[in-house]
Design an enzyme around this catalytic site. Sequence first.
Site, PDB file in Angstrom:
ATOM      1  N   CYS A 254      87.655 -56.727  91.123  1.00 39.61           N
ATOM      2  CA  CYS A 254      87.872 -57.734  89.822  1.00 39.61           C
ATOM      3  C   CYS A 254      89.012 -57.561  89.072  1.00 39.61           C
ATOM      4  O   CYS A 254      89.517 -58.579  88.486  1.00 39.61           O
ATOM      5  CB  CYS A 254      86.535 -57.324  88.929  1.00 39.61           C
ATOM      6  SG  CYS A 254      86.742 -55.591  88.265  1.00 39.61           S
TER       7      CYS A 254
ATOM      8  N   HIS B  83      88.651 -54.595  81.703  1.00 43.79           N
ATOM      9  CA  HIS B  83      89.068 -53.742  82.814  1.00 43.79           C
ATOM     10  C   HIS B  83      90.514 -54.223  83.420  1.00 43.79           C
ATOM     11  O   HIS B  83      90.745 -54.190  84.574  1.00 43.79           O
ATOM     12  CB  HIS B  83      87.991 -54.150  84.095  1.00 43.79           C
ATOM     13  CG  HIS B  83      88.104 -53.205  84.750  1.00 43.79           C
ATOM     14  ND1 HIS B  83      87.515 -53.251  86.294  1.00 43.79           N
ATOM     15  CD2 HIS B  83      88.294 -51.655  85.002  1.00 43.79           C
ATOM     16  CE1 HIS B  83      87.315 -52.067  86.959  1.00 43.79           C
ATOM     17  NE2 HIS B  83      88.109 -51.153  85.990  1.00 43.79           N
TER      18      HIS B  83
END
Length: 170
Positions: free
Chosen positions: A68, A128
């Site tokens: 991701c 993230h």
Amino acid sequence: MTGIFFILLVVGLSSAQNTRPNILFMLADDMGYADLTTYGHPVIRTPNLDRLAREGVKMTQFTVEPECTPTRAALLTGRYGPRIGMVSSSFRTLKSLADTGGLPREELTFAEMLQANGYATGYSGKWHLGVNRFTSTDAYNFPMNHGYDTYLGHPVSNFQLCKPGEETRA
């Protein structure tokens, strides 16, 4: 369908004279292409997301990375994730809050471009893309340093504290 872990919200200014569109950009981690009715799932019904797709822009082509972090970096900057350092040879990239690394500040994000054009921007969900840089608590790489006025979410993955073979308790 797996839950939506990352949602990027970019909301336009509200005024009677403003004719610019509001922008809502959503990215779902760990969801297959055809997990929504609008993309052809024969069983799962997603009427609200289908309506958003009908009334807005439905994107159907994008190259993703196997993780991701580089995919998210590519979407926010328009650049290939590994080219801007958002991969690692040993792990997906950023494993914990103490990691020092992240989306380089010199990378221009869509949020920064929208801010420069008078949009208010916000980010909600999994970031993230880095938290700290010089110390384990400096928040150097937080979304507010990449063009977002507000941020509500979690900075890294949900699973970074899981240890193989150990039971996890909430």
